[in-house]
Design a protein around this motif. Structure first.
Motif, PDB file in Angstrom:
ATOM      1  N   ARG A 114       5.643  -1.446  -9.336  1.00  0.00           N
ATOM      2  CA  ARG A 114       6.070  -0.120  -9.148  1.00  0.00           C
ATOM      3  C   ARG A 114       6.022   0.197  -7.549  1.00  0.00           C
ATOM      4  N   LEU A 115       6.816   0.879  -6.973  1.00  0.00           N
ATOM      5  CA  LEU A 115       6.902   1.287  -5.764  1.00  0.00           C
ATOM      6  C   LEU A 115       6.826   2.656  -5.878  1.00  0.00           C
ATOM      7  N   LEU A 116       5.659   3.219  -5.081  1.00  0.00           N
ATOM      8  CA  LEU A 116       5.555   4.833  -5.115  1.00  0.00           C
ATOM      9  C   LEU A 116       5.605   5.330  -3.597  1.00  0.00           C
ATOM     10  N   ARG A 117       5.645   6.793  -3.604  1.00  0.00           N
ATOM     11  CA  ARG A 117       5.661   7.286  -2.045  1.00  0.00           C
ATOM     12  C   ARG A 117       4.931   8.658  -2.298  1.00  0.00           C
ATOM     13  N   ARG A 118       4.177   8.854  -1.277  1.00  0.00           N
ATOM     14  CA  ARG A 118       3.529  10.260  -1.320  1.00  0.00           C
ATOM     15  C   ARG A 118       3.544  10.638   0.274  1.00  0.00           C
ATOM     16  N   GLY A 119       4.423  11.526   0.327  1.00  0.00           N
ATOM     17  CA  GLY A 119       4.529  12.036   1.752  1.00  0.00           C
ATOM     18  C   GLY A 119       5.043  10.827   2.568  1.00  0.00           C
ATOM     19  N   GLU A 120       4.508  10.274   3.805  1.00  0.00           N
ATOM     20  CA  GLU A 120       4.585   9.127   4.405  1.00  0.00           C
ATOM     21  C   GLU A 120       4.135   7.932   4.018  1.00  0.00           C
ATOM     22  N   GLU A 121       3.260   7.908   2.827  1.00  0.00           N
ATOM     23  CA  GLU A 121       2.486   6.778   2.430  1.00  0.00           C
ATOM     24  C   GLU A 121       3.158   6.007   1.262  1.00  0.00           C
ATOM     25  N   PHE A 122       3.175   4.929   1.319  1.00  0.00           N
ATOM     26  CA  PHE A 122       3.773   4.078   0.297  1.00  0.00           C
ATOM     27  C   PHE A 122       2.771   3.105  -0.435  1.00  0.00           C
ATOM     28  N   SER A 123       2.992   3.007  -1.798  1.00  0.00           N
ATOM     29  CA  SER A 123       2.056   2.042  -2.458  1.00  0.00           C
ATOM     30  C   SER A 123       3.002   1.152  -3.503  1.00  0.00           C
ATOM     31  N   ILE A 124       2.596  -0.115  -3.568  1.00  0.00           N
ATOM     32  CA  ILE A 124       2.999  -1.093  -4.678  1.00  0.00           C
ATOM     33  C   ILE A 124       2.049  -1.316  -5.658  1.00  0.00           C
ATOM     34  N   ARG A 125       2.108  -0.904  -6.854  1.00  0.00           N
ATOM     35  CA  ARG A 125       1.155  -1.083  -8.024  1.00  0.00           C
ATOM     36  C   ARG A 125       1.764  -1.910  -9.028  1.00  0.00           C
ATOM     37  N   LEU A 126       0.818  -2.420  -9.708  1.00  0.00           N
ATOM     38  CA  LEU A 126       1.064  -3.112 -11.185  1.00  0.00           C
ATOM     39  C   LEU A 126       1.113  -2.062 -12.104  1.00  0.00           C
ATOM     40  N   GLN A 127       2.158  -2.298 -13.139  1.00  0.00           N
ATOM     41  CA  GLN A 127       1.983  -1.209 -14.315  1.00  0.00           C
ATOM     42  C   GLN A 127       0.614  -1.007 -14.855  1.00  0.00           C
ATOM     43  N   GLY A 128      -0.063   0.120 -14.906  1.00  0.00           N
ATOM     44  CA  GLY A 128      -1.418   0.289 -15.342  1.00  0.00           C
ATOM     45  C   GLY A 128      -2.403   0.889 -14.199  1.00  0.00           C
ATOM     46  N   GLY A 129      -1.790   0.729 -13.058  1.00  0.00           N
ATOM     47  CA  GLY A 129      -2.195   1.316 -11.782  1.00  0.00           C
ATOM     48  C   GLY A 129      -2.827   0.501 -10.802  1.00  0.00           C
ATOM     49  N   ASN A 130      -3.354  -0.646 -10.942  1.00  0.00           N
ATOM     50  CA  ASN A 130      -3.684  -1.396  -9.990  1.00  0.00           C
ATOM     51  C   ASN A 130      -2.856  -1.672  -8.618  1.00  0.00           C
ATOM     52  N   GLU A 131      -3.597  -1.226  -7.538  1.00  0.00           N
ATOM     53  CA  GLU A 131      -2.585  -1.355  -6.333  1.00  0.00           C
ATOM     54  C   GLU A 131      -2.837  -2.453  -5.597  1.00  0.00           C
ATOM     55  N   LEU A 132      -1.672  -3.127  -5.376  1.00  0.00           N
ATOM     56  CA  LEU A 132      -1.520  -4.403  -4.666  1.00  0.00           C
ATOM     57  C   LEU A 132      -1.457  -4.303  -3.112  1.00  0.00           C
ATOM     58  N   MET A 133      -0.946  -3.043  -2.604  1.00  0.00           N
ATOM     59  CA  MET A 133      -0.599  -2.882  -1.268  1.00  0.00           C
ATOM     60  C   MET A 133      -0.668  -1.601  -1.032  1.00  0.00           C
ATOM     61  N   ASN A 134      -0.787  -1.108   0.351  1.00  0.00           N
ATOM     62  CA  ASN A 134      -0.592   0.398   0.626  1.00  0.00           C
ATOM     63  C   ASN A 134      -0.211   0.519   2.145  1.00  0.00           C
ATOM     64  N   SER A 135       0.710   1.263   2.451  1.00  0.00           N
ATOM     65  CA  SER A 135       1.269   1.283   3.883  1.00  0.00           C
ATOM     66  C   SER A 135       0.096   1.837   4.817  1.00  0.00           C
ATOM     67  N   ARG A 136      -0.897   2.609   4.263  1.00  0.00           N
ATOM     68  CA  ARG A 136      -1.903   3.032   5.216  1.00  0.00           C
ATOM     69  C   ARG A 136      -2.763   1.903   5.536  1.00  0.00           C
ATOM     70  N   LEU A 137      -2.883   0.846   5.214  1.00  0.00           N
ATOM     71  CA  LEU A 137      -3.880  -0.362   5.225  1.00  0.00           C
ATOM     72  C   LEU A 137      -3.058  -1.490   6.072  1.00  0.00           C
ATOM     73  N   GLY A 138      -3.548  -2.673   5.688  1.00  0.00           N
ATOM     74  CA  GLY A 138      -2.600  -3.713   6.404  1.00  0.00           C
ATOM     75  C   GLY A 138      -3.420  -4.605   7.571  1.00  0.00           C
ATOM     76  N   GLY A 139      -4.597  -3.695   8.115  1.00  0.00           N
ATOM     77  CA  GLY A 139      -5.211  -4.530   8.991  1.00  0.00           C
ATOM     78  C   GLY A 139      -5.475  -5.777   9.061  1.00  0.00           C
ATOM     79  N   SER A 140      -6.032  -6.207   7.596  1.00  0.00           N
ATOM     80  CA  SER A 140      -6.364  -7.562   7.372  1.00  0.00           C
ATOM     81  C   SER A 140      -5.384  -8.614   7.394  1.00  0.00           C
ATOM     82  N   GLU A 141      -4.062  -8.174   6.939  1.00  0.00           N
ATOM     83  CA  GLU A 141      -3.097  -8.903   6.676  1.00  0.00           C
ATOM     84  C   GLU A 141      -2.460  -9.201   8.340  1.00  0.00           C
ATOM     85  N   GLU A 142      -2.542  -8.218   9.026  1.00  0.00           N
ATOM     86  CA  GLU A 142      -2.258  -8.314  10.435  1.00  0.00           C
ATOM     87  C   GLU A 142      -3.117  -9.313  10.973  1.00  0.00           C
ATOM     88  N   ALA A 143      -4.171  -9.548  10.752  1.00  0.00           N
ATOM     89  CA  ALA A 143      -5.331 -10.351  11.578  1.00  0.00           C
ATOM     90  C   ALA A 143      -4.845 -11.766  10.977  1.00  0.00           C
TER      91      ALA A 143
END
Length: 226
Positions: A19-48
């Motif tokens: 599921r792709l969700l948006r809240r204001g300028e924040e995006f989230s991709i989650r599994l059905q049931g609520g487990n978050e896979l990624m969030n646009s506010r984070l990403g520091g470790s993926e960039e590293a």
């Protein structure tokens, strides 16, 4: 607080609903049931993941880099920022809808990064890409599932066991780099890397840019031997 709004959904191989969700300028991709896979506010470790891997390729004028998983593009954009003009950045993504979201609902996150002529998107399983290659890549960056421990797709274990690591070894050029993102440490994985022909070092990094958030682990494993 603004509510989350569902923008789109997709079914991944294996049947998981994303599921792709948006809240204001924040995006989230989650599994059905609520487990978050990624969030646009984070990403520091993926960039590293990208920075640490490409640091080891300094001096290669035209490295070919395989990135396993598009996600929200954190690793790709970090690679673009440091890769030389002659680089090839191949992104393997198994869920076609994620590529579509990048050019539609998530344009505020992705911008125009997919129009970079260095970037090639290949739809399909990154494990198949690796298995079909022989000395094709200077680096393989794996940000798939939650790392060697897995979580969402049991099939991803095939990337991190001995057969998958030996396939990665064959797919890399001499001195090439296998970089692996993980949500948590795994001493057994470090031993497997050594057993499969890599000199590996793990790095602890933070999820958020600027040093906050959860601690994640990145292995930088250099191909040795024939």
């Amino acid at each position: 607080m603004l509510p989350w709004i569902e923008l789109a959904s997709a079914v991944a191989p294996g049947g998981d609903r994303l599921r792709l969700l948006r809240r204001g300028e924040e995006f989230s991709i989650r599994l059905q049931g609520g487990n978050e896979l990624m969030n646009s506010r984070l990403g520091g470790s993926e960039e590293a993941l990208a920075r640490l891997a490409l640091d080891r390729l300094a001096g290669r004028a035209a490295p070919c880099v395989l990135i396993g998983g598009l996600g929200m593009g954190f690793t790709l954009r970090a690679a673009q920022a440091v890769a030389p003009p002659g680089a090839r950045l191949v992104v393997s993504e198994i869920v076609p809808e994620l590529v579509a979201w990048a050019g539609q609902q998530m344009v505020p996150v992705f911008g125009t990064c997919l129009s970079d002529p260095r970037v090639e998107i290949r739809l399909g399983d990154v494990g198949a890409q690796i298995g079909a290659a022989a000395g094709a890549f200077d680096a393989i960056l794996l940000d798939v599932d939650n790392g060697p421990g897995g979580l969402t797709r049991p099939d991803n274990d095939g990337l991190y066991g001995d057969p998958g690591l030996r396939a990665a070894h064959r797919a890399l050029t001499p001195g090439g780099v296998l970089a692996v993102w993980s949500a948590e440490p795994d001493a057994g994985f470090t031993r497997r890397l050594a057993r499969c022909g890599f000199e590996a070092r793990s790095h602890t990094v933070r999820a958020a840019r600027g040093g906050g958030g959860s601690r994640h682990v990145i292995w930088i494993a250099v191909r040795v031997g024939a």
